[in-house]
Design an enzyme around this catalytic site. Structure first.
Site, PDB file in Angstrom:
ATOM      1  N   HIS A  68      11.238   8.441  12.559  1.00  0.00           N
ATOM      2  CA  HIS A  68      10.431   7.791  12.804  1.00  0.00           C
ATOM      3  C   HIS A  68       9.373   8.828  13.263  1.00  0.00           C
ATOM      4  CE1 HIS A  68       9.472   3.301  13.056  1.00  0.00           C
ATOM      5  NE2 HIS A  68       8.685   3.947  12.474  1.00  0.00           N
ATOM      6  N   ILE A  69       8.665   9.368  11.887  1.00  0.00           N
ATOM      7  CA  ILE A  69       8.053  10.272  12.291  1.00  0.00           C
ATOM      8  C   ILE A  69       7.207  10.080  10.496  1.00  0.00           C
ATOM      9  CG2 ILE A  69       8.477  12.211  13.600  1.00  0.00           C
ATOM     10  CD1 ILE A  69       9.202  13.715  11.059  1.00  0.00           C
ATOM     11  N   ARG A 109       0.827  -1.198  -0.002  1.00  0.00           N
ATOM     12  CA  ARG A 109      -0.021  -0.254   0.269  1.00  0.00           C
ATOM     13  C   ARG A 109       0.623   0.686  -0.307  1.00  0.00           C
ATOM     14  NH1 ARG A 109      -2.954  -3.577   4.420  1.00  0.00           N
ATOM     15  NH2 ARG A 109      -0.624  -3.361   5.315  1.00  0.00           N
ATOM     16  N   GLU A 154      17.016   2.218  17.197  1.00  0.00           N
ATOM     17  CA  GLU A 154      16.135   3.453  17.919  1.00  0.00           C
ATOM     18  C   GLU A 154      15.712   3.375  19.061  1.00  0.00           C
ATOM     19  OE1 GLU A 154      12.202   4.112  15.385  1.00  0.00           O
ATOM     20  OE2 GLU A 154      13.097   3.390  13.477  1.00  0.00           O
ATOM     21  N   ARG A 197      11.237  -0.360   8.111  1.00  0.00           N
ATOM     22  CA  ARG A 197      12.349   0.382   9.142  1.00  0.00           C
ATOM     23  C   ARG A 197      13.909  -0.197   8.698  1.00  0.00           C
ATOM     24  NH1 ARG A 197       8.699   0.491  10.838  1.00  0.00           N
ATOM     25  NH2 ARG A 197       7.132  -1.274  12.507  1.00  0.00           N
ATOM     26  N   THR A 225      11.996   4.399   4.516  1.00  0.00           N
ATOM     27  CA  THR A 225      11.390   4.903   5.847  1.00  0.00           C
ATOM     28  C   THR A 225      10.075   3.838   6.734  1.00  0.00           C
ATOM     29  OG1 THR A 225       9.398   5.912   3.924  1.00  0.00           O
ATOM     30  CG2 THR A 225      10.392   7.589   4.794  1.00  0.00           C
ATOM     31  N   SER A 268       9.473  -6.831  -6.219  1.00  0.00           N
ATOM     32  CA  SER A 268       8.202  -7.558  -5.542  1.00  0.00           C
ATOM     33  C   SER A 268       8.544  -8.848  -5.848  1.00  0.00           C
ATOM     34  CB  SER A 268       7.311  -7.239  -5.445  1.00  0.00           C
ATOM     35  OG  SER A 268       6.432  -7.418  -4.418  1.00  0.00           O
TER      36      SER A 268
HETATM   37  C1  GLV Z   1       5.957   1.952  11.551  1.00  0.00           C
HETATM   38  O1  GLV Z   1       6.605   2.398  11.069  1.00  0.00           O
HETATM   39  C2  GLV Z   1       4.415   1.295  11.307  1.00  0.00           C
HETATM   40  O2  GLV Z   1       4.914   0.142  10.694  1.00  0.00           O
HETATM   41  O3  GLV Z   1       3.285   1.751  11.367  1.00  0.00           O
END
Ligand code: GLV
Ligand code: GLV
Length: 333
Positions: free
Chosen positions: A268-269, A145, A250, A221, A219, A165
């Site tokens: 991690h925002i 998504r 983290e 892991r 964005t 993928s």
């Molecule tokens: C944040 O990193 C999540 O996986 O929701």
């Protein structure tokens, strides 16, 4: 009263959403050993040893879409349901991915620092030249998504999109092997879940496959990357820069990354908008309420299966084996 422990406060009050018959307590995992429900964060490690200490537990509602911090198989063995927060954070995370892409492409960190330093002379033709997104190729690792939402934004910027993928398709984008993608993309953006297959997926060999003008965006892991290898690639000019919102350990960020001038580093925002963080909390409350009422929540994570797919899209953030690992090991460009 069923006891539910939340390991954090949330932007909204969960009590009305949980309903009568549930007592919500804010506390640590140690407070959850007699709880029937747990609402936890990605920093909480939910492993078999913890589950053994919490025999009454019936549901773990993870305040994240990624469930790499939860041993989902162990939960299943012990009859503990796991829920996550898919869909509601897709747009916020895709937005932040583009914030990082734009920040590294147009050198916002250096530019802001120059202005604030008082050393900005005047408009100069050669000052802080960056690269344009229009005509550039974005390489998406994963096709779930969030990757799709990033691809939609890329279209608006006039980028061409390639992806890798194993299971999912990304309509309108061209599929590549990971190695092909790394060699072709001007921006490589990671959108796969952290699984045994994707841990360390981007290491020194993969970074060497990238163009020296290319940027790495993460964005997802931290542990999808070898952070020391990323820092070394930045220092050596193997890649042009990196925009990172997730780290292996983290809140610790390895000193080599902190020292890299061509990296934009965020705490991690990705999902951090008022709307999204509230909706994530709602989904946690829903998961707990439904499981404790004996019903199947819509956001149930089923081990070995895809997370609940909605919007006609194939979900992938909670699914293993999303990305094909290169079959060969260390290989130079
Ligand atoms: C944040 O990193 C999540 O996986 O929701
Ligand atoms: C730059 O500020 C321009 O007007 O071209």
């Amino acid at each position: 009263m069923a006891k539910v422990v939340a390991t954090s406060a949330f932007p909204i009050d969960l009590r009305p959403l949980l309903g009568a018959g549930i007592e919500l307590v804010e506390g640590s995992l140690a407070d959850a050993t007699d709880a029937e429900g747990l609402i936890c964060l990605l920093r909480d490690r939910i492993d078999d040893a913890f589950l053994a200490r919490a025999p009454r537990l019936r549901v773990v509602a993870n305040y994240a879409v990624g469930v790499d911090n939860v041993d989902v198989a162990a939960c299943a063995r012990r009859g503990v349901a796991v829920t996550n927060t898919p869909d509601v954070l897709t747009d916020a995370t895709a937005d932040l991915t583009f914030a990082l892409i734009l920040a590294v492409a147009r050198r916002l960190r250096e530019a802001e620092a120059l202005l604030r330093s008082g050393r900005w002379g005047s408009f100069e033709p050669g000052l802080l030249l960056g690269v344009e997104l229009s005509g550039a190729t974005l390489g998406l690792v994963g096709a779930g998504r969030i990757a799709r939402a990033v691809a939609r934004r890329a279209d608006g910027f006039g980028m061409s999109v390639v992806y890798t993928s194993r299971r999912s398709e990304l309509p309108g984008a061209r599929r590549r092997s990971l190695d092909e993608l790394l060699g072709e993309a001007d921006f490589v953006s990671l959108h796969c879940p952290l699984t045994p297959e994707t841990r360390g997926l981007i290491g020194a060999a993969q970074l060497r496959r990238m163009k020296p003008t290319a940027f790495l965006i993460n964005t997802a892991r931290g542990a999808i990357c070898d952070e020391e290898a990323v820092a070394a690639a930045l220092a050596a000019g193997t890649i042009a820069g990196a925009g990172l919102d997730a780290f292996v350990d983290e809140p610790r960020v390895v000193p080599a990354l902190l020292a890299a001038p061509n990296a934009v580093l965020l705490p991690h925002i990705g999902s951090a908008t008022r709307k999204t963080r509230s909706r994530m909390a709602e989904l946690c409350a829903l998961g707990v309420r439904e499981v404790l009422a004996g019903r199947r929540p819509p956001n149930l994570v089923v081990p070995g299966e895809r997370a609940v797919a909605r919007e006609g899209a194939t979900s992938s953030e909670a699914q293993p084996s999303e990305v094909e690992r290169p079959s060969h090991g260390e290989r130079t460009k």
